[in-house]
Design an enzyme around this catalytic site. Structure first.
Site, PDB file in Angstrom:
ATOM      1  N   HIS A 159      -0.957  -1.355  -4.517  1.00 10.98           N
ATOM      2  CA  HIS A 159      -2.250  -1.046  -3.888  1.00 10.98           C
ATOM      3  C   HIS A 159      -2.330   0.453  -3.629  1.00 10.98           C
ATOM      4  O   HIS A 159      -1.483   1.023  -2.930  1.00 10.98           O
ATOM      5  CB  HIS A 159      -2.396  -1.824  -2.577  1.00 10.98           C
TER       6      HIS A 159
ATOM      7  N   SER B 240       0.846  -1.192   0.000  1.00  8.39           N
ATOM      8  CA  SER B 240       0.000   0.000   0.000  1.00  8.39           C
ATOM      9  C   SER B 240       0.879   1.238   0.000  1.00  8.39           C
ATOM     10  O   SER B 240       1.635   1.472   0.957  1.00  8.39           O
ATOM     11  CB  SER B 240      -0.903   0.009   1.226  1.00  8.39           C
TER      12      SER B 240
ATOM     13  N   ASP C 238      -6.650  -6.395   4.040  1.00 10.38           N
ATOM     14  CA  ASP C 238      -5.990  -5.095   4.178  1.00 10.38           C
ATOM     15  C   ASP C 238      -6.193  -4.581   5.596  1.00 10.38           C
ATOM     16  O   ASP C 238      -7.328  -4.432   6.049  1.00 10.38           O
ATOM     17  CB  ASP C 238      -6.593  -4.104   3.171  1.00 10.38           C
ATOM     18  N   GLY C 239      -5.071  -4.345   6.286  1.00 11.41           N
ATOM     19  CA  GLY C 239      -5.147  -3.726   7.604  1.00 11.41           C
ATOM     20  C   GLY C 239      -4.395  -4.502   8.661  1.00 11.41           C
ATOM     21  O   GLY C 239      -4.755  -5.643   8.981  1.00 11.41           O
TER      22      GLY C 239
ATOM     23  N   MET D 194      -8.948   7.962  -0.563  1.00 13.07           N
ATOM     24  CA  MET D 194      -9.855   8.354   0.522  1.00 13.07           C
ATOM     25  C   MET D 194     -10.346   9.775   0.298  1.00 13.07           C
ATOM     26  O   MET D 194      -9.587  10.623  -0.173  1.00 13.07           O
ATOM     27  CB  MET D 194      -9.134   8.257   1.865  1.00 13.07           C
TER      28      MET D 194
ATOM     29  N   GLY E 261      -1.363   1.836   9.575  1.00 12.49           N
ATOM     30  CA  GLY E 261      -0.695   1.606  10.840  1.00 12.49           C
ATOM     31  C   GLY E 261      -1.566   1.117  11.979  1.00 12.49           C
ATOM     32  O   GLY E 261      -1.134   1.124  13.136  1.00 12.49           O
TER      33      GLY E 261
ATOM     34  N   HIS F  25      -8.174   1.005  -4.543  1.00 13.85           N
ATOM     35  CA  HIS F  25      -9.195   0.795  -3.518  1.00 13.85           C
ATOM     36  C   HIS F  25      -9.871   2.128  -3.238  1.00 13.85           C
ATOM     37  O   HIS F  25      -9.278   3.025  -2.626  1.00 13.85           O
ATOM     38  CB  HIS F  25      -8.496   0.235  -2.262  1.00 13.85           C
TER      39      HIS F  25
ATOM     40  N   MET G 240     -12.133   4.289  -1.311  1.00 12.17           N
ATOM     41  CA  MET G 240     -12.858   4.512  -0.055  1.00 12.17           C
ATOM     42  C   MET G 240     -13.538   5.874  -0.156  1.00 12.17           C
ATOM     43  O   MET G 240     -13.197   6.829   0.546  1.00 12.17           O
ATOM     44  CB  MET G 240     -11.886   4.450   1.124  1.00 12.17           C
TER      45      MET G 240
ATOM     46  N   GLY H  70      -9.403   4.142   6.721  1.00 11.42           N
ATOM     47  CA  GLY H  70      -9.172   5.569   6.913  1.00 11.42           C
ATOM     48  C   GLY H  70      -7.744   5.925   7.246  1.00 11.42           C
ATOM     49  O   GLY H  70      -7.275   6.997   6.880  1.00 11.42           O
ATOM     50  N   PHE H  71      -7.034   5.023   7.904  1.00 11.67           N
ATOM     51  CA  PHE H  71      -5.658   5.322   8.307  1.00 11.67           C
ATOM     52  C   PHE H  71      -4.799   4.076   8.224  1.00 11.67           C
ATOM     53  O   PHE H  71      -5.277   2.971   8.476  1.00 11.67           O
ATOM     54  CB  PHE H  71      -5.610   5.853   9.749  1.00 11.67           C
TER      55      PHE H  71
ATOM     56  N   GLY I 198       1.221  -2.081   4.105  1.00 13.79           N
ATOM     57  CA  GLY I 198       1.839  -0.768   3.972  1.00 13.79           C
ATOM     58  C   GLY I 198       3.073  -0.666   4.826  1.00 13.79           C
ATOM     59  O   GLY I 198       4.206  -0.797   4.343  1.00 13.79           O
ATOM     60  N   SER I 199       2.873  -0.485   6.122  1.00 12.57           N
ATOM     61  CA  SER I 199       3.991  -0.327   7.054  1.00 12.57           C
ATOM     62  C   SER I 199       4.958  -1.497   6.962  1.00 12.57           C
ATOM     63  O   SER I 199       6.186  -1.309   6.994  1.00 12.57           O
ATOM     64  CB  SER I 199       3.467  -0.208   8.486  1.00 12.57           C
TER      65      SER I 199
ATOM     66  N   MET J 226     -11.539  -5.897   5.000  1.00 11.27           N
ATOM     67  CA  MET J 226     -10.826  -4.912   5.798  1.00 11.27           C
ATOM     68  C   MET J 226     -10.637  -5.457   7.213  1.00 11.27           C
ATOM     69  O   MET J 226     -11.606  -5.758   7.902  1.00 11.27           O
ATOM     70  CB  MET J 226     -11.596  -3.591   5.855  1.00 11.27           C
TER      71      MET J 226
ATOM     72  N   ASP K 298      -4.626   3.414  -2.158  1.00 17.31           N
ATOM     73  CA  ASP K 298      -5.755   3.746  -1.287  1.00 17.31           C
ATOM     74  C   ASP K 298      -6.247   5.156  -1.576  1.00 17.31           C
ATOM     75  O   ASP K 298      -5.514   6.129  -1.389  1.00 17.31           O
ATOM     76  CB  ASP K 298      -5.337   3.642   0.176  1.00 17.31           C
TER      77      ASP K 298
END
Length: 219
Positions: free
Chosen positions: A35, A10, A177-178, A39, A147, A68, A70, A144-145, A199-200, A139, A37
């Site tokens: 990926h 991500s 994802d998440g 938003m 991390g 994606h 959102m 929304g965020f 992502g992280s 999800m 994101d």
């Protein structure tokens, strides 16, 4: 289900000051999908990027652009993201009143439709949509965020969706994802996911670590 695990870094966790370089770096490091994101500050409490950024990044990688959305309403923006170079366009089940129509619109734009479920959204919303999607995104955090910590209850949802996909004999990517890291990756793969958004866990340590991070996630 294919035993091949796909990793979709991500770019939400990338260095936004040099996104093109970051996309090239994770591409070379072995990413399967990129990926992206999107938003809108309305459907989710954050604002990220729009179709112009997707278009600007497209020349930097030939990998699948897994976009994606959102955002709500989502239908007015499908064509813009398709034209920007998206390969997969994933929308949330709650982002519009006529999900089936939205998925048809994505297919008619020549792109692969995906549908995303928030942590509180039951898998039953998929029952009349399985044949209309190429990807289902579970999800495992509230969108929304980046991390955030992994919500373990979603493992049951992943298992239920994988069983339903297999019962129907369909070829659908099951994406998570998440909060995906080396530890939770093992859990979601065991539950039936085959595409991991990270992502992280991908971008930590800088470009010299990306290949190592991706390999570790793949298991």
């Amino acid at each position: 289900m294919s035993n091949t695990i796909k990793i979709a870094p991500s770019i939400l966790s990338a260095d936004f000051a040099k996104l093109g370089e970051e996309v090239r770096a994770v591409d070379l490091a072995g990413a399967d999908y990129i990926h992206i994101d999107v938003m809108d500050g309305h459907y989710v409490p954050n604002i990220t990027i729009g179709p112009d950024v997707v278009k600007a990044l497209r020349p930097h990688s030939d990998k699948v652009f897994d976009v994606h959305l959102m955002i709500a309403p989502v239908d007015p923006y499908l064509e813009a993201f398709a034209n920007a170079g998206s390969d997969i366009i994933t929308v949330h089940a709650e982002a519009g009143p006529h999900t089936h129509r939205t998925l048809q619109a994505i297919r008619n734009l020549g792109k692969k439709p995906g549908i995303s479920l928030n942590p509180s959204t039951p898998e039953s919303v998929l029952e009349y949509l399985y044949e209309d999607v190429n990807l289902i995104l579970v999800m495992s955090v509230n969108p929304g965020f980046g991390g955030q910590s992994f919500i373990t209850s979603q493992l049951r949802k992943i298992e239920a969706i994988r069983k339903r996909i297999e019962a129907l004999g369909l070829d659908i990517d099951l994406q998570v994802d998440g909060g995906v890291n080396v530890e939770t990756a093992k859990q979601v793969i065991a539950a039936g996911a085959n595409v991991l958004v990270a992502g992280s866990a991908t971008f930590k340590g800088g470009p010299s670590k990306y290949a190592e991070n991706i390999k570790a996630l793949r298991g």
